[in-house]
Design a protein around this motif. Structure first.
Motif, mmCIF file in Angstrom:
data_model
loop_
_atom_site.group_PDB
_atom_site.id
_atom_site.type_symbol
_atom_site.label_atom_id
_atom_site.label_comp_id
_atom_site.label_asym_id
_atom_site.label_seq_id
_atom_site.Cartn_x
_atom_site.Cartn_y
_atom_site.Cartn_z
ATOM 1 N N GLU A 23 0.826 -1.481 0.395
ATOM 2 C CA GLU A 23 -0.750 -0.518 -0.191
ATOM 3 C C GLU A 23 1.169 1.139 -0.851
ATOM 4 O OE1 GLU A 23 -0.146 -2.451 1.883
ATOM 5 O OE2 GLU A 23 -1.992 -3.406 1.971
ATOM 6 N N GLU A 24 1.551 1.127 0.886
ATOM 7 C CA GLU A 24 2.632 2.605 0.463
ATOM 8 C C GLU A 24 3.859 2.845 -0.872
ATOM 9 O OE1 GLU A 24 4.764 5.862 2.860
ATOM 10 O OE2 GLU A 24 3.001 5.002 2.721
ATOM 11 N N ILE A 25 3.724 1.424 -1.131
ATOM 12 C CA ILE A 25 4.446 2.033 -2.687
ATOM 13 C C ILE A 25 3.401 2.037 -3.432
ATOM 14 C CG2 ILE A 25 5.032 0.077 -4.413
ATOM 15 C CD1 ILE A 25 6.792 -1.262 -2.460
ATOM 16 N N VAL A 26 2.192 1.624 -3.838
ATOM 17 C CA VAL A 26 0.691 2.135 -5.000
ATOM 18 C C VAL A 26 1.246 3.862 -3.886
ATOM 19 C CG1 VAL A 26 -1.026 2.267 -5.437
ATOM 20 C CG2 VAL A 26 0.542 0.523 -4.674
ATOM 21 N N ARG A 27 0.892 4.052 -2.885
ATOM 22 C CA ARG A 27 1.240 5.584 -2.575
ATOM 23 C C ARG A 27 1.803 6.554 -2.949
ATOM 24 N NH1 ARG A 27 1.947 9.870 0.929
ATOM 25 N NH2 ARG A 27 3.438 8.314 2.068
ATOM 26 N N LEU A 56 -4.528 -8.319 -6.492
ATOM 27 C CA LEU A 56 -3.421 -7.744 -5.735
ATOM 28 C C LEU A 56 -4.677 -6.602 -6.442
ATOM 29 C CD1 LEU A 56 -1.525 -6.050 -4.425
ATOM 30 C CD2 LEU A 56 0.168 -6.711 -6.811
ATOM 31 N N VAL A 57 -4.322 -6.285 -7.916
ATOM 32 C CA VAL A 57 -4.878 -5.267 -8.220
ATOM 33 C C VAL A 57 -6.545 -4.451 -8.158
ATOM 34 C CG1 VAL A 57 -6.240 -4.112 -10.810
ATOM 35 C CG2 VAL A 57 -3.829 -5.496 -10.553
ATOM 36 N N ALA A 61 -8.265 -1.332 -5.316
ATOM 37 C CA ALA A 61 -8.675 -0.708 -5.551
ATOM 38 C C ALA A 61 -10.198 -0.341 -4.873
ATOM 39 C CB ALA A 61 -9.215 -0.890 -7.518
ATOM 40 N N GLU A 62 -10.227 -1.382 -3.899
ATOM 41 C CA GLU A 62 -11.189 -1.301 -2.526
ATOM 42 C C GLU A 62 -10.661 -0.925 -1.881
ATOM 43 O OE1 GLU A 62 -11.381 -5.757 -1.852
ATOM 44 O OE2 GLU A 62 -12.331 -5.980 -3.496
ATOM 45 N N ILE A 63 -9.454 -0.901 -1.570
ATOM 46 C CA ILE A 63 -8.890 0.315 -0.521
ATOM 47 C C ILE A 63 -8.834 1.817 -0.858
ATOM 48 C CG2 ILE A 63 -8.413 -1.677 0.939
ATOM 49 C CD1 ILE A 63 -5.094 -0.656 0.001
ATOM 50 N N GLY A 64 -9.177 2.073 -1.599
ATOM 51 C CA GLY A 64 -9.129 3.612 -3.014
ATOM 52 C C GLY A 64 -7.287 3.800 -2.665
ATOM 53 N N ALA A 84 -10.305 4.407 -11.179
ATOM 54 C CA ALA A 84 -9.080 4.761 -10.683
ATOM 55 C C ALA A 84 -8.640 5.882 -11.397
ATOM 56 C CB ALA A 84 -9.037 4.698 -9.268
ATOM 57 N N GLY A 85 -8.750 5.636 -12.397
ATOM 58 C CA GLY A 85 -7.516 7.053 -13.318
ATOM 59 C C GLY A 85 -6.896 6.550 -13.911
#
Length: 318
Positions: free
Chosen positions: A79-83, A100-101, A105-108, A134-135
């Motif tokens: 999650e931190e990497i994606v953020r 995973l994808v 997405a479910e946690i935005g 989500a863009g």
């Protein structure tokens, strides 16, 4: 590589790219995860001055690989990497990708304008639909090579064909990414991905199985170094098949219609035993299956007479 091609990888949105020294369009890249593919591709992107902001590595082997190929890159949670990342590289097993994808997405977690690239040969961009909703910019990029997970893979990326699948607007982004990795991109339609991947797996993975069986058969026959014995023959056969095509390169008893030799081969293989005294049943079964497929191909291309085909099939069936 020209400056214009390097700059073309910048996100096509307001999501700002991180400029590297002297090179506009450098991105903050996050790698999930540090398996054989992810660590190597992450290292390749770093070598062209993209900034690696983090890598996810769980197993001891992955952590060691990250330390070797991505020294100094922080180990972070997914999650931190994606953020943090502007380009997220998803190099996870095929069966884990969709979950995973979707879970992210479910946690935005996905962001507008973020480039999301997966390296699965099996999937196109459909599996990235939750991120795209989500863009995010979805890209499927698959290098057609086998990865060892060692630094030697970096040189093998040069000139490697890379299948790129993306919405038409974003194809240039995927193609530019492949070029930055050192590869030769080609556009692969979404619907062609499963067959493409099956062909690669059939050729590469089953080739390894076949060669392994041949080495075992030689060892059972008393040849000490089966690999060295096979190398000149297999190298010439592979080069011929790739350069001239299998129909022209094929040699051996099936290509000649020599049913007696095929029968003797099967008898000999059935009599072999491994070091534990077990028969090489898998070798016999594979020989039969591939010989039958070869007969079918030679018949279809008119290279065997009807009587030869009949004799070969009888030999294979015994």
């Amino acid at each position: 590589m020209s400056r214009s091609r390097r700059e073309s990888i910048a996100p096509m949105s307001d999501h700002a790219a991180i400029p590297g020294p002297g090179r506009p369009g450098r991105l903050g890249v996050g790698v999930i995860s540090a398996g054989r593919v992810g660590a190597v591709l992450g290292s390749a992107l770093r070598s062209v001055e993209h900034q690696l902001i983090g890598v996810h590595a769980v197993s001891e082997a992955s952590r060691e690989r990250a330390e070797m190929l991505l020294p100094g890159v922080p180990l972070l949670e997914v999650e931190e990497i994606v953020r943090r990342a502007e380009l997220v590289l998803l190099a996870v097993p095929d069966d884990e990708l969709a979950g995973l994808v979707t879970g992210l997405a479910e946690i935005g977690a996905w962001q507008m304008g973020q480039i999301v690239v997966h390296t699965s040969g099996r999937y196109g961009v459909g599996v990235l639909a939750p991120a795209q909703a989500a863009g995010a910019i979805p890209i499927a990029l698959h290098p057609a090579m086998t990865f060892s997970g060692w630094s030697m893979d970096l040189s093998r990326l040069t000139g490697c064909p890379m299948a790129v699948t993306a919405p038409p607007t974003f194809l240039p982004v995927g193609q530019a990414l492949a070029v930055e990795l050192g590869g030769e991109p080609f556009v692969l339609p979404e619907e062609a991905r499963p067959a493409y991947h099956a062909a690669l797996a059939h050729g590469a993975n089953h080739l390894v199985t076949l060669v392994g069986q041949a080495v075992r058969a030689l060892e059972a026959a008393g040849v000490e170094d089966g690999g060295a014995t096979l190398r000149p023959l297999l190298t010439a056969a592979l080069d011929g098949a790739l350069d001239d095509g299998a129909d022209l390169a094929l040699t051996g008893p099936v290509s000649r219609g020599d049913a007696g030799t095929v029968r003797s081969h099967l008898t000999a293989l059935a009599g072999l035993r491994d070091e534990d005294g077990r028969p090489l049943a898998d070798v016999v079964a594979t020989y039969r299956a591939l010989a039958a497929a070869t007969v079918d191909r030679r018949e279809a291309t008119g290279r065997l007479r009807e009587d030869q085909v009949r004799a070969l099939r009888e030999a294979i069936g015994e």
